[in-house]
Design a protein around this motif. Structure first.
Motif, PDB file in Angstrom:
ATOM      1  N   GLN A   9      10.780  47.875 -79.473  1.00  0.00           N
ATOM      2  CA  GLN A   9      11.779  48.895 -79.171  1.00  0.00           C
ATOM      3  C   GLN A   9      12.610  48.521 -77.946  1.00  0.00           C
ATOM      4  O   GLN A   9      13.827  48.731 -77.927  1.00  0.00           O
ATOM      5  CB  GLN A   9      11.117  50.245 -78.960  1.00  0.00           C
ATOM      6  CG  GLN A   9      12.133  51.353 -78.820  1.00  0.00           C
ATOM      7  CD  GLN A   9      11.525  52.725 -78.878  1.00  0.00           C
ATOM      8  OE1 GLN A   9      10.373  52.904 -78.504  1.00  0.00           O
ATOM      9  NE2 GLN A   9      12.281  53.691 -79.335  1.00  0.00           N
ATOM     10  N   SER A  13      16.608  47.881 -78.045  1.00  0.00           N
ATOM     11  CA  SER A  13      17.546  48.602 -77.179  1.00  0.00           C
ATOM     12  C   SER A  13      18.411  47.631 -76.378  1.00  0.00           C
ATOM     13  O   SER A  13      19.606  47.876 -76.191  1.00  0.00           O
ATOM     14  CB  SER A  13      16.806  49.555 -76.249  1.00  0.00           C
ATOM     15  OG  SER A  13      15.976  48.837 -75.359  1.00  0.00           O
ATOM     16  N   LEU A  16      21.033  46.330 -78.741  1.00  0.00           N
ATOM     17  CA  LEU A  16      22.048  47.361 -78.956  1.00  0.00           C
ATOM     18  C   LEU A  16      23.025  47.439 -77.785  1.00  0.00           C
ATOM     19  O   LEU A  16      24.236  47.496 -77.987  1.00  0.00           O
ATOM     20  CB  LEU A  16      21.375  48.725 -79.151  1.00  0.00           C
ATOM     21  CG  LEU A  16      20.976  49.094 -80.558  1.00  0.00           C
ATOM     22  CD1 LEU A  16      20.195  50.391 -80.557  1.00  0.00           C
ATOM     23  CD2 LEU A  16      22.188  49.224 -81.426  1.00  0.00           C
ATOM     24  N   PHE A  65      15.564  50.068 -83.877  1.00  0.00           N
ATOM     25  CA  PHE A  65      15.276  51.076 -82.864  1.00  0.00           C
ATOM     26  C   PHE A  65      14.788  52.372 -83.498  1.00  0.00           C
ATOM     27  O   PHE A  65      13.810  52.978 -83.048  1.00  0.00           O
ATOM     28  CB  PHE A  65      16.521  51.337 -82.015  1.00  0.00           C
ATOM     29  CG  PHE A  65      16.292  52.277 -80.871  1.00  0.00           C
ATOM     30  CD1 PHE A  65      15.752  51.819 -79.689  1.00  0.00           C
ATOM     31  CD2 PHE A  65      16.614  53.618 -80.977  1.00  0.00           C
ATOM     32  CE1 PHE A  65      15.532  52.677 -78.624  1.00  0.00           C
ATOM     33  CE2 PHE A  65      16.406  54.483 -79.933  1.00  0.00           C
ATOM     34  CZ  PHE A  65      15.864  54.011 -78.752  1.00  0.00           C
ATOM     35  N   SER A  69      11.002  53.864 -83.191  1.00  0.00           N
ATOM     36  CA  SER A  69      10.848  55.203 -82.608  1.00  0.00           C
ATOM     37  C   SER A  69       9.979  56.088 -83.498  1.00  0.00           C
ATOM     38  O   SER A  69       9.084  56.786 -83.011  1.00  0.00           O
ATOM     39  CB  SER A  69      12.212  55.852 -82.405  1.00  0.00           C
ATOM     40  OG  SER A  69      12.974  55.137 -81.483  1.00  0.00           O
TER      41      SER A  69
END
Length: 77
Positions: A9, A13, A16, A65, A69
């Motif tokens: 994750q 991130s 991203l 992501f 999550s």
């Protein structure tokens, strides 16, 4: 297992953030507001290879992501 998904994750991130910041805006600043849609009608084209690649990387990063999550929420229970 939880640590593995947390690392994935964090990596997703970071991907991203980088891919969104590297993408150019659609309006191209002041010149885009002055010319409006004339650039599209007149056939002025730019190299879209990098922009398409960044768009795909953003989609993959967003998917990773969201999936991590959901998995992390499931592992908390």
């Amino acid at each position: 297992m939880k640590t593995f998904f947390m690392v994935i994750q964090v990596l997703a991130s970071l991907v991203l953030i980088a891919s969104i910041l590297l993408q150019s805006g659609k309006s191209a600043g002041l010149s885009g507001s002055i010319t409006g849609g004339a650039e599209q009608l007149m056939g002025k084209k730019r190299g879209r290879g990098l922009e398409d690649t960044l768009s795909k990387i953003t989609s993959i990063g967003a998917g990773a992501f969201i999936i991590t999550s959901i998995v992390l929420v499931y592992l908390q229970k």
